[in-house]
Design a protein around this motif. Structure first.
Motif, short mmCIF file in Angstrom:
data_model
loop_
_atom_site.label_atom_id
_atom_site.label_comp_id
_atom_site.label_asym_id
_atom_site.label_seq_id
_atom_site.Cartn_x
_atom_site.Cartn_y
_atom_site.Cartn_z
N ILE A 1 4.63 -57.14 8.43
CA ILE A 1 4.47 -55.71 8.71
C ILE A 1 3.02 -55.42 9.03
N ASP A 2 2.79 -54.38 9.82
CA ASP A 2 1.45 -54.09 10.31
C ASP A 2 1.34 -52.60 10.58
N MET A 3 0.14 -52.07 10.49
CA MET A 3 -0.07 -50.66 10.78
C MET A 3 0.27 -50.32 12.23
N ALA A 4 0.17 -51.30 13.11
CA ALA A 4 0.50 -51.06 14.52
C ALA A 4 1.99 -50.77 14.71
N ASP A 5 2.81 -51.05 13.70
CA ASP A 5 4.24 -50.77 13.81
C ASP A 5 4.54 -49.28 13.80
N LEU A 6 3.63 -48.48 13.27
CA LEU A 6 3.88 -47.06 13.04
C LEU A 6 3.45 -46.24 14.24
N ALA A 7 4.38 -45.47 14.77
CA ALA A 7 4.09 -44.59 15.91
C ALA A 7 3.72 -43.20 15.39
N GLY A 8 2.76 -42.57 16.06
CA GLY A 8 2.36 -41.22 15.65
C GLY A 8 1.66 -41.22 14.30
N ILE A 9 1.93 -40.18 13.51
CA ILE A 9 1.35 -39.96 12.16
C ILE A 9 -0.10 -40.44 12.09
N THR A 10 -0.91 -40.04 13.08
CA THR A 10 -2.30 -40.48 13.15
C THR A 10 -3.10 -39.96 11.96
N ASP A 11 -2.88 -38.69 11.58
CA ASP A 11 -3.58 -38.13 10.43
C ASP A 11 -3.33 -38.96 9.18
N GLU A 12 -2.08 -39.35 9.00
CA GLU A 12 -1.71 -40.07 7.78
C GLU A 12 -2.30 -41.48 7.77
N LYS A 13 -2.34 -42.13 8.93
CA LYS A 13 -2.94 -43.46 8.99
C LYS A 13 -4.44 -43.39 8.71
N TYR A 14 -5.08 -42.34 9.19
CA TYR A 14 -6.50 -42.17 8.89
C TYR A 14 -6.70 -41.90 7.40
N ALA A 15 -5.80 -41.14 6.79
CA ALA A 15 -5.88 -40.88 5.36
C ALA A 15 -5.78 -42.18 4.57
N LEU A 16 -4.88 -43.09 4.99
CA LEU A 16 -4.78 -44.38 4.33
C LEU A 16 -6.07 -45.18 4.49
N GLU A 17 -6.67 -45.10 5.67
CA GLU A 17 -7.92 -45.83 5.90
C GLU A 17 -9.03 -45.32 4.99
N VAL A 18 -9.14 -44.01 4.84
CA VAL A 18 -10.15 -43.44 3.95
C VAL A 18 -9.88 -43.85 2.51
N ALA A 19 -8.61 -43.75 2.10
CA ALA A 19 -8.26 -44.12 0.72
C ALA A 19 -8.60 -45.58 0.46
N ALA A 20 -8.29 -46.47 1.41
CA ALA A 20 -8.58 -47.89 1.22
C ALA A 20 -10.08 -48.15 1.18
#
Length: 482
Positions: free
Chosen positions: A154-173
């Protein structure tokens, strides 16, 4: 450890015909467990003169003894050997299957043995006799978690859209911040959660040893022949008990799921369905990064420097949507209020980042021109941000923004005055508590670290406020991430 016996002339039957008193000193330190068996037996033999006491200098003996004299494994070998090394001890005897686990401690001479007779022969400098292999403990776990292999595909590239949420995960990490995901079924909460470990950096040697020690105490892994340097991911069911999640149990106190995910991710899906006592008990580990368990006269503190990732539906059925056209919820309003009450209050006030999700449009999956950063690309940015934090906090007791105490943050690393004005306005309006202000302050520094700026300014504070309150991120932020 001392042995007191009669001063009468010894004979070949000793100690079978003598009373033996064994003192486990100091008396004020609680001691229990079969791991003392081997040390007690060897000490009795040394007192009799059958083992030269000089052979026991700087030596630790760990293991359970059967009546036949064979050794059996015990839980917690790794932390015991780590503690011995800290006291300058450089040799340890352990049951043979646990020799590789003990050898993870640098500079330690490890001798894996099968029986008391083998230990005695080794201490005497004699040829070690043959002995049957050590029997595995009856409590060996038959089921284990999926492990890293289940997340390799599995990879983050699998997820379409939800850009805000992926950035939130990046900040959290990047900053080690706690995260809350809320949204109806199918909005991607679990998909995001499962991919969070893929953007976390590898553990360093010290962190990997700490994690292995916790797992050794828990009896989770029978063979620590290799250190795992990938952050753990643990996702207990919402019906989990307080003891299983925080630690405890009858007899010897053991770590729980929070500590199993030390230096990794604890995913609490369907968070409002967890029992009220479990939710209330999360306050301490969310704030301090450790959990203290008291059982009778025994008290133990276990590490829990864990990223908490909470996920919740907007209602029990999971179909509520704020847009009338998309709403298919059949829950009563009173039921929804009772359900939402679980995701408010002191526990949620300790969450740094909040995101409200909506199901992504179906056609996004087929957009061949959409730019999606993969996990390796995001992880590289996370690693760079963490390296910045390591330099900033060099010589301090913490290494991530999420762990910095509020007073130290305000004193030594204040945000730009314009950013502080934004925080003060939110505090006066009641949008943020003082704890919330400190958490936004920490997130603002993480945003600054990801952007590569030297100080958190008003832009970084604005992004941190949006991440804290769940409001949409500014468009210039969305454009920077894929």
């Amino acid at each position: 450890m001392a042995v007191n016996n009669s001063t009468e002339k010894p004979d070949d039957k000793w100690p079978a015909n003598r009373r033996i008193t064994i003192l486990l000193s100091p008396a004020d330190l609680p001691k229990a467990g079969t791991h003392f068996d081997l040390a007690i037996a060897v000490t009795v033999l040394a007192a009799r003169g059958r083992i030269d006491r000089s052979a026991l200098v700087d030596t630790v003996l760990i293991g359970e003894l059967a009546l036949s004299g064979s050794l059996r494994p015990v839980a917690g070998v790794l932390p015991m050997v780590m503690a011995a090394a800290q006291h300058g001890i450089r040799r340890v005897f352990v049951p043979e299957p646990q020799a590789r686990e003990a050898a993870l401690v640098p500079g330690m001479v490890v001798l894996g043995m099968r029986s008391l007779a083998q230990v005695v022969a080794e201490l005497r400098g004699q040829e070690v006799p043959e002995a049957p292999p050590v029997v595995e403990p009856a409590s060996t776990r038959l089921l284990t978690w999926r492990g890293q292999a289940a997340r390799d595909d599995i990879d983050m590239a699998d997820l379409a859209g939800i850009t805000d949420e992926k950035y939130a995960l990046e900040v959290a990490a990047a900053g080690g911040h706690h995260l809350m995901l809320s949204g109806p079924r199918g909005s991607g909460k679990t998909s995001l959660a499962e991919r969070l470990p893929t953007i976390l950096p590898d553990l360093d040697i010290d962190q990997a040893l700490e994690l292995a020690a916790v797992h050794s105490l828990s009896g989770l892994v029978a063979d620590h022949s290799m250190l795992s340097q990938r952050p753990p991911f643990f996702a207990p069911h919402h019906d989990a008990s307080k003891a299983s999640l925080l630690g405890g149990g009858t007899g010897r106190v053991r770590p729980g799921g929070i500590s199993w995910a030390h230096h990794g991710v604890l995913f609490l899906d369907e968070f409002p369905l967890f029992r009220a006592d479990v939710i209330d008990a999360l306050r301490q580990p969310l704030e301090s990064g450790e959990v203290t368990i008291a059982r009778g006269e025994e008290s133990a503190t276990f590490p829990a420097q864990t990223m908490f990732l909470l996920a919740a539906n907007p209602c029990p059925c999971g179909n509520y949507h704020p847009r009338v056209a998309s709403n298919s919820c059949d829950c009563d309003e009173a039921v929804r209020r009772h359900y939402r009450r679980k995701v408010t209050g002191p526990v949620i006030d300790r969450i740094d980042v909040w995101r409200d999700l909506s199901p992504a449009a179906a056609d996004l999956d087929h957009d061949r021109f959409a730019v999606r950063d993969d996990s390796a690309t995001i992880r590289a940015r996370v690693v760079a941000a963490r390296e910045t934090q390591a330099r900033r906090y060099a010589g301090r007791a913490w290494r991530l923004n999420s762990a910095v105490p509020g007073p130290a943050l305000a004193r030594d690393w204040p945000v730009h005055p314009l950013g502080q004005r934004l925080l003060d306005q939110e505090l006066r309006s009641g949008t943020l508590t003082r704890r919330g202000v400190a958490r936004v302050h920490r997130v603002a520094w993480t945003v600054a670290d990801l952007r590569g700026v030297e100080r958190a300014g008003p832009d970084e504070v604005a992004v941190a406020l949006a991440l804290r309150t769940g409001t949409p991120l500014p468009s210039n932020v969305v454009e920077r991430v894929g």
